[in-house]
Design a protein around this motif. Structure first.
Motif, PDB file in Angstrom:
ATOM      1  N   ALA A   1       0.531  -0.977  -0.647  1.00  0.00           N
ATOM      2  CA  ALA A   1       0.038  -0.366  -0.113  1.00  0.00           C
ATOM      3  C   ALA A   1       0.927   1.776  -0.270  1.00  0.00           C
ATOM      4  O   ALA A   1       0.821   2.128  -0.412  1.00  0.00           O
ATOM      5  CB  ALA A   1      -1.047  -0.105   0.940  1.00  0.00           C
ATOM      6  N   THR A   2       1.970   1.221   0.763  1.00  0.00           N
ATOM      7  CA  THR A   2       2.210   1.774   0.389  1.00  0.00           C
ATOM      8  C   THR A   2       3.664   2.569  -0.834  1.00  0.00           C
ATOM      9  O   THR A   2       3.658   3.581  -1.239  1.00  0.00           O
ATOM     10  CB  THR A   2       3.492   1.792   1.894  1.00  0.00           C
ATOM     11  N   ILE A   3       4.488   1.265  -1.217  1.00  0.00           N
ATOM     12  CA  ILE A   3       3.918   1.853  -2.709  1.00  0.00           C
ATOM     13  C   ILE A   3       3.231   2.478  -3.887  1.00  0.00           C
ATOM     14  O   ILE A   3       3.774   3.282  -4.418  1.00  0.00           O
ATOM     15  CB  ILE A   3       4.945   0.128  -3.159  1.00  0.00           C
ATOM     16  N   GLU A   4       2.533   1.955  -3.194  1.00  0.00           N
ATOM     17  CA  GLU A   4       1.420   2.038  -4.724  1.00  0.00           C
ATOM     18  C   GLU A   4       0.449   3.220  -4.265  1.00  0.00           C
ATOM     19  O   GLU A   4       1.000   4.824  -5.400  1.00  0.00           O
ATOM     20  CB  GLU A   4       0.329   1.574  -4.272  1.00  0.00           C
ATOM     21  N   THR A   5       0.430   4.166  -3.259  1.00  0.00           N
ATOM     22  CA  THR A   5       0.411   5.441  -2.541  1.00  0.00           C
ATOM     23  C   THR A   5       1.857   5.702  -3.116  1.00  0.00           C
ATOM     24  O   THR A   5       1.230   7.440  -3.627  1.00  0.00           O
ATOM     25  CB  THR A   5       0.075   5.383  -1.073  1.00  0.00           C
ATOM     26  N   ARG A   6       3.156   5.893  -3.165  1.00  0.00           N
ATOM     27  CA  ARG A   6       4.254   6.830  -3.609  1.00  0.00           C
ATOM     28  C   ARG A   6       4.097   6.707  -5.239  1.00  0.00           C
ATOM     29  O   ARG A   6       4.345   7.628  -6.005  1.00  0.00           O
ATOM     30  CB  ARG A   6       5.870   5.976  -3.288  1.00  0.00           C
ATOM     31  N   ILE A   7       4.003   5.512  -6.342  1.00  0.00           N
ATOM     32  CA  ILE A   7       3.301   5.606  -6.937  1.00  0.00           C
ATOM     33  C   ILE A   7       2.145   6.795  -7.390  1.00  0.00           C
ATOM     34  O   ILE A   7       2.652   7.307  -8.561  1.00  0.00           O
ATOM     35  CB  ILE A   7       3.826   4.497  -7.130  1.00  0.00           C
ATOM     36  N   ALA A   8       0.972   6.562  -6.885  1.00  0.00           N
ATOM     37  CA  ALA A   8       0.417   7.145  -6.566  1.00  0.00           C
ATOM     38  C   ALA A   8       0.390   8.904  -6.769  1.00  0.00           C
ATOM     39  O   ALA A   8      -0.072   9.697  -8.147  1.00  0.00           O
ATOM     40  CB  ALA A   8      -0.977   6.688  -5.984  1.00  0.00           C
ATOM     41  N   ALA A   9       1.060   8.983  -6.076  1.00  0.00           N
ATOM     42  CA  ALA A   9       1.718  10.278  -6.108  1.00  0.00           C
ATOM     43  C   ALA A   9       2.166  10.887  -7.503  1.00  0.00           C
ATOM     44  O   ALA A   9       2.200  11.784  -7.929  1.00  0.00           O
ATOM     45  CB  ALA A   9       2.737  11.209  -4.676  1.00  0.00           C
ATOM     46  N   ARG A  10       3.433  10.218  -7.409  1.00  0.00           N
ATOM     47  CA  ARG A  10       4.354  10.077  -8.708  1.00  0.00           C
ATOM     48  C   ARG A  10       3.294  10.743 -10.228  1.00  0.00           C
ATOM     49  O   ARG A  10       3.913  11.439 -10.719  1.00  0.00           O
ATOM     50  CB  ARG A  10       5.143   9.109  -9.157  1.00  0.00           C
ATOM     51  N   ARG A  11       2.524   9.459 -10.320  1.00  0.00           N
ATOM     52  CA  ARG A  11       1.815   9.653 -11.196  1.00  0.00           C
ATOM     53  C   ARG A  11       1.005  11.257 -11.346  1.00  0.00           C
ATOM     54  O   ARG A  11       0.823  11.928 -12.796  1.00  0.00           O
ATOM     55  CB  ARG A  11       0.964   9.044 -11.567  1.00  0.00           C
ATOM     56  N   LEU A  12       0.328  11.466 -10.407  1.00  0.00           N
ATOM     57  CA  LEU A  12      -0.654  12.306 -10.029  1.00  0.00           C
ATOM     58  C   LEU A  12       0.243  13.725 -10.577  1.00  0.00           C
ATOM     59  O   LEU A  12      -0.140  14.575 -10.860  1.00  0.00           O
ATOM     60  CB  LEU A  12      -1.128  12.270  -8.886  1.00  0.00           C
ATOM     61  N   SER A  13       2.024  13.629  -9.678  1.00  0.00           N
ATOM     62  CA  SER A  13       2.322  14.785 -10.215  1.00  0.00           C
ATOM     63  C   SER A  13       3.165  15.238 -10.974  1.00  0.00           C
ATOM     64  O   SER A  13       2.843  15.817 -12.000  1.00  0.00           O
ATOM     65  CB  SER A  13       3.918  15.163  -8.653  1.00  0.00           C
ATOM     66  N   SER A  14       3.710  14.103 -11.986  1.00  0.00           N
ATOM     67  CA  SER A  14       4.239  13.824 -13.280  1.00  0.00           C
ATOM     68  C   SER A  14       2.502  14.590 -13.867  1.00  0.00           C
ATOM     69  O   SER A  14       3.048  15.106 -15.394  1.00  0.00           O
ATOM     70  CB  SER A  14       4.438  12.817 -13.562  1.00  0.00           C
ATOM     71  N   GLY A  15       1.698  14.289 -13.882  1.00  0.00           N
ATOM     72  CA  GLY A  15       0.310  14.801 -14.852  1.00  0.00           C
ATOM     73  C   GLY A  15      -0.046  16.393 -14.329  1.00  0.00           C
ATOM     74  O   GLY A  15      -1.302  16.710 -15.041  1.00  0.00           O
ATOM     75  N   GLY A  16       0.712  16.989 -13.796  1.00  0.00           N
ATOM     76  CA  GLY A  16       0.618  18.560 -13.569  1.00  0.00           C
ATOM     77  C   GLY A  16      -0.445  18.502 -12.250  1.00  0.00           C
ATOM     78  O   GLY A  16      -0.849  19.802 -12.313  1.00  0.00           O
ATOM     79  N   ILE A  17      -0.512  18.094 -11.240  1.00  0.00           N
ATOM     80  CA  ILE A  17      -1.683  18.195 -10.337  1.00  0.00           C
ATOM     81  C   ILE A  17      -0.881  18.929  -9.302  1.00  0.00           C
ATOM     82  O   ILE A  17       0.543  18.221  -9.182  1.00  0.00           O
ATOM     83  CB  ILE A  17      -2.306  16.970 -10.303  1.00  0.00           C
ATOM     84  N   SER A  18      -1.424  19.929  -8.683  1.00  0.00           N
ATOM     85  CA  SER A  18      -0.296  20.700  -7.660  1.00  0.00           C
ATOM     86  C   SER A  18      -0.583  19.954  -6.639  1.00  0.00           C
ATOM     87  O   SER A  18      -1.513  19.004  -5.983  1.00  0.00           O
ATOM     88  CB  SER A  18      -0.535  21.483  -7.018  1.00  0.00           C
ATOM     89  N   MET A  19       0.480  19.737  -5.302  1.00  0.00           N
ATOM     90  CA  MET A  19       0.998  19.733  -4.446  1.00  0.00           C
ATOM     91  C   MET A  19      -0.256  19.718  -3.250  1.00  0.00           C
ATOM     92  O   MET A  19      -0.708  18.397  -2.053  1.00  0.00           O
ATOM     93  CB  MET A  19       2.162  20.096  -3.534  1.00  0.00           C
TER      94      MET A  19
END
Length: 187
Positions: free
Chosen positions: A90-108
């Motif tokens: 779950a921790t790894i998936e959360t980190r990957i999701a955060a990266r995907r969101l960030s690379s999609g231009g979504i703000s912090m």
């Protein structure tokens, strides 16, 4: 002078009121205690029978339990292992999701809102390392499938498949996973 410490295996069997302790390697060393946290009392008996100083005696207490209790304890250990594995995943998936969101231009701030954390925590998660996604931790492969979910309650049926792969270098076959099915129960 360096003392050589020897660890002795001690069995502990429950009688009506006492735990009877006996050293496996020194059969004449036997005693009884009211509670397992008093097991150190057998060190004196082991030292006497084995003819060694008591300071050189360490013990490894192995309670002899009813089979049914042992089975439940083993099952609890397996489930804790799976829970640890799932938490890591779950921790790894959360980190990957955060990266995907960030690379999609979504703000912090928006990533934090989406993840249900502060924007500061989202920033931390984004910069935490992601291990190799194909790496198996401790040779354990667990596959969780939500079999059914009632959207009007918090009851879900979850199937847990557990498989140990000794070398950790291959994926399990379908038959191995099928044989690894442990439970399907409401949680």
């Amino acid at each position: 002078m360096v003392e050589e410490v020897t660890t002795y295996t001690v069995t502990a069997e429950r009688t009506a009121k006492w735990w009877v302790l006996q050293a496996v390697d020194v059969p004449g060393a036997i005693t009884q205690v009211a509670r397992l946290d008093q097991a150190d009392q057998i060190k004196e008996a082991i030292a006497f029978v084995a003819g060694v100083p008591e300071e050189e005696v360490e013990i490894d207490v192995q309670p002899v339990l009813p089979e049914e209790a042992s089975e439940h304890l083993e099952r609890a250990r397996e489930l804790r292992t799976v829970a640890d594995w799932v938490a890591q995943e779950a921790t790894i998936e959360t980190r990957i999701a955060a990266r995907r969101l960030s690379s999609g231009g979504i703000s912090m701030r928006d990533i934090g809102m989406i993840m249900g954390v502060s924007h500061q925590r989202a920033h931390q998660v984004l910069h935490e390392p992601v291990p190799d996604e194909h790496q198996h931790r401790d040779g354990l492969i667990a596959d969780l499938t939500v079999c059914s979910a009632d959207r009007h309650s918090s009851t879900h049926t979850v199937e847990v498949r557990i498989l140990r792969v000794e070398d950790g270098t291959r994926e399990p076959s379908g038959a191995e996973l099928a044989n690894g099915v442990r439970t399907a129960r409401p949680v």
